[in-house]
Design an enzyme around this catalytic site. Structure first.
Site, PDB file in Angstrom:
ATOM      1  N   HIS A  83     -33.189 -12.210   2.949  1.00 54.43           N
ATOM      2  CA  HIS A  83     -32.685 -12.219   4.316  1.00 54.43           C
ATOM      3  C   HIS A  83     -33.730 -11.760   5.328  1.00 54.43           C
ATOM      4  O   HIS A  83     -33.593 -11.998   6.521  1.00 54.43           O
ATOM      5  CB  HIS A  83     -31.443 -11.339   4.406  1.00 54.43           C
TER       6      HIS A  83
ATOM      7  N   ASP B 275     -31.395 -15.207  -0.466  1.00 53.55           N
ATOM      8  CA  ASP B 275     -30.697 -14.462   0.581  1.00 53.55           C
ATOM      9  C   ASP B 275     -29.274 -14.191   0.117  1.00 53.55           C
ATOM     10  O   ASP B 275     -28.433 -15.083   0.123  1.00 53.55           O
ATOM     11  CB  ASP B 275     -30.687 -15.265   1.880  1.00 53.55           C
TER      12      ASP B 275
END
Length: 727
Positions: A696, A657
């Site tokens: 993400h 992420d």
């Protein structure tokens, strides 16, 4: 499906005893004085994703959470159920490029959607591009696809492991073969073809160094705009625009519909955008930096290009209009006092987006109490021509082109997976045709068995906040409490729309529960005023709205504390972190996904600096004082009474992420576990789950989505008062 009572939860009986948490080293030497306040950061070492100590911390956390979540029979049954529910054919709107139509479709359990090509709308679809063939586990995803004006080429972006970094490739539509060149170091960029089909503009970070695989934490600076000529190596790309004096500003490009103007939309966060432009002869060779002119040179408002007629540019803007309006700016006479309003701001409804179609019409999407309206206005006069008939729900996908007479739009709702409509302005009727009606493959599922309520409740300052509540229709005369999943976001102008969600239906069906979705301030549900009422120094309003939603649900007998789970991701993860610190007495369980937890250092990593316009800049005292009051990491407490006990908490993040770095979740959980370790009042578990080869959220393979949702539901099952489950 089978139903189990509370006495037989398939090995997932409620176990609220705290596990033996790993002992994270506390470095007491890391102390800073910020604006006169001494701030300790004892877990700063967790900011280094490559250190062996950080890797060991993650491994030890997963060694606790993974068996806890996946070590019972119910996990297997829930995984099977979710797999069945996700196994339904879904697709997005067709789009016409050149002589072909294209649409994305997933047969059900494919990790990534496949692009199909059609000769005609009733023709036989054929596979044009299948990202699933690029990796065995679906971790290579398609991030962009942009066709040239003539439809002969498709430029597309590929991301690995959900990273924001992507590479650009170009495919010949007729041969299906890619050109040799691959463009690298691309991030936060669109792809903008010139009208002559010879090349395109894109933004990249040529000075970026390191792995660039999504696991790094460094900020990305100095984006530059290049022109790429088809068939040439990236090293020959022409630099056309840069902002060396503003290394953190980001640039998006757009070619005007006439092809004469390159529009540059520049932002530094979420406080409006600048608009620059360059004009040239469309056939002219691009050999160097373009001569740029400034049209909008202040960050006060948002300007989105719609179309143009010669030098007259049409924008959707919140300039002087919290609910947005359509204006015309003439490049030959651009002073603000000469701007014309074509479609004024609506007194109540928010103008979400506008597109031009059939050369002389505008399609407008309004939001009315978080529900979509779709209408057509005249480009010449702005007058309303007609309104499409919509049920209560959301336009979740849309396609049109100024030079084409047809449009496609996808309607969805909490109970409708999607209906794709086709309409052509050459027709003599205003009634669209159904092109595809998406059906959920769920045994016994009927939307008629469910109901969606929209209620309005009061927040702490008496503001009325709307909330959707979804559940099965019951024959009970009096509402009885049941398990509830309360989810929220509240920020960055994001509108939380009534979209279809397999996750929601699974929760409702499995736990005989309800799902609650409030429209918290900070979003754009009621325009820019609603957004600004929940950002910067007003951020606490978002948390108050969410806590008031929980109180409303309990007071009105939808649920009870021991049946209430809260969930949010990213900015919504911050929401969860702040709320369990402020009101732990309200919730039974909490799931915080990829959240922003260290609010004093968020601006130092990845793209965090762009969020200062939303949260405030911690380097400024006024903002620092406000942020410190709610920063999840800095407000962790030791429970000293039963009411201060944290709800059962699952924090999840991903190792690639590069939007919200995993360091936020790691530091927050380390602090939480240290605070509750020796508290006699903390009986409920605090856990961290770190997923590998994931980012993400964008481009996440279907298999990983199912795994993450299953983990969440098992955690809820083990920590809430669940009387029965339907598997």
């Amino acid at each position: 499906m089978t139903s189990s009572s509370s006495d037989d939860l398939m090995g997932c009986e409620s176990d609220l005893s705290s596990p033996q948490y790993p002992s994270a080293r506390k470095d007491e030497s890391v102390v800073e004085t910020l604006h006169g306040v001494e701030v300790k950061d004892v877990y700063r070492w967790l900011e280094d994703p490559d250190s062996e100590e950080t890797k060991k911390f993650i491994e030890e956390q997963n060694n606790i959470s993974q068996p806890y979540l996946q070590g019972c029979e119910a996990h297997k049954k829930l995984m099977e159920k979710m797999t069945k529910l996700y196994n339904y054919e879904r697709c997005d709107c067709p789009a016409k490029h050149g002589k072909y139509y294209y649409f994305e479709q997933n047969s059900g359990l494919q990790n990534q959607d496949v692009i199909y090509q059609l000769d005609s709308l009733d023709g036989e679809p054929r596979v044009f591009f299948d990202p699933n063939a690029l990796s065995s586990d679906g971790t290579i995803s398609l991030t962009h696809k942009v066709f040239s004006e003539d439809g002969k080429y498709m430029a597309y972006g590929l991301s690995v492991n959900g990273s924001d970094w992507f590479t650009i490739h170009i495919r010949n539509v007729e041969t299906g073969r890619d050109f040799d060149e691959v463009l690298e170091k691309v991030k936060f960029s669109g792809i903008t073809w010139t009208k002559d089909n010879k090349g395109f503009f894109y933004g990249c970070f040529p000075q970026a160094e390191g792995k660039l695989d999504g696991s790094q934490t460094e900020s990305t600076n100095n984006q530059k705009v290049y022109y790429h000529r088809l068939g040439q190596s990236q090293v020959r790309d022409v630099l056309v625009f840069e902002l060396p004096e503003e290394p953190k500003w980001q640039i998006q490009t757009r070619i005007s519909d006439c092809g004469k103007y390159l529009l540059l939309f520049i932002d530094r966060g979420f406080d409006g955008n600048l608009v620059y432009y360059a004009d040239w002869e469309p056939q002219a060779e691009i050999t160097g930096k373009l001569k740029i002119k400034k049209l909008i040179d202040k960050f006060d408002d948002i300007f989105t290009y719609i179309t143009n007629k010669g030098s007259k540019m049409y924008f959707n803007t919140n300039n002087g209009a919290s609910n947005y309006r359509v204006i015309i700016i003439d490049l030959e006479n651009p002073a603000e006092e000469n701007w014309q309003t074509l479609i004024p701001e609506h007194a109540r409804d928010v103008l979400n987006w506008v597109d031009c179609v059939d050369n002389d019409k505008l399609v407008l999407n309004y939001m009315h109490d978080v529900k979509s309206l779709l209408q057509v206005n005249s480009l010449e006069s702005g007058e309303l021509l007609f309104i499409f008939d919509l049920d209560i729900g959301n336009i979740s996908d849309f396609w049109c082109d100024k030079s084409e007479s047809e449009i496609f739009y996808k309607f969805s709702s909490f109970l409708t997976p999607g209906i794709i409509y086709h309409y052509d302005f050459r027709w003599k009727t205003s009634t669209p045709k159904v092109w595809r009606n998406i059906q959920l493959n769920m045994e016994g599922f009927s939307p008629n068995d469910y109901q969606v309520e929209q209620v309005f409740y009061e927040s702490k300052d008496k503001t009325k906040v709307p909330m959707f509540v979804i559940g099965k229709i019951t024959k009970e005369e009096k509402r009885s409490p049941r398990p509830c999943l309360l989810t929220g976001y509240g920020g960055f102008q994001v509108i939380v729309k009534p979209n279809f969600s397999v996750r929601y239906l699974t929760f409702i069906d499995t736990f005989d529960g309800v799902v609650a979705v409030p429209s918290l301030r900070g979003g754009n549900e009621y325009g820019e005023k609603w957004h600004r009422a929940g950002n910067l120094l007003n951020k606490q309003n978002v948390f108050n709205d969410f806590q008031a939603a929980a109180e409303y649900l309990v007071t009105n007998n939808y649920t009870t504390k021991d049946r209430l789970a809260i969930q949010g991701g990213s900015n919504g993860g911050l929401l969860i972190g702040a709320c369990i610190n402020q009101r732990p007495d309200l919730f039974g369980a909490a799931i915080a996904r990829v959240g922003v937890m260290d609010m004093l250092r968020f601006h130092k990593f990845t793209i965090g600096f762009a969020w200062c316009s939303e949260f405030g800049n911690p380097d400024k005292k006024e903002h620092f004082d406000n942020i410190l009051k709610y920063s999840p990491l800095h407000n962790v407490h030791i429970p000293t009474t039963e009411n201060e006990e944290y709800p059962a908490t699952l924090v999840t993040t991903a190792d690639h992420d590069d939007r919200v770095s995993p360091l936020h979740s790691l530091k927050f959980v380390a602090a939480l576990q240290d605070a509750v370790r020796n508290s006699e009042y903390q009986k409920k578990p605090i856990m961290l789950r770190v997923y590998s080869n994931a980012g993400h959220g964008e481009g996440t393979p279907t298999s990983k989505i199912i795994e993450e949702n299953t983990d969440m539901f098992v955690f809820i099952l083990k920590t809430l008062n669940i009387e029965k489950i339907n598997l």
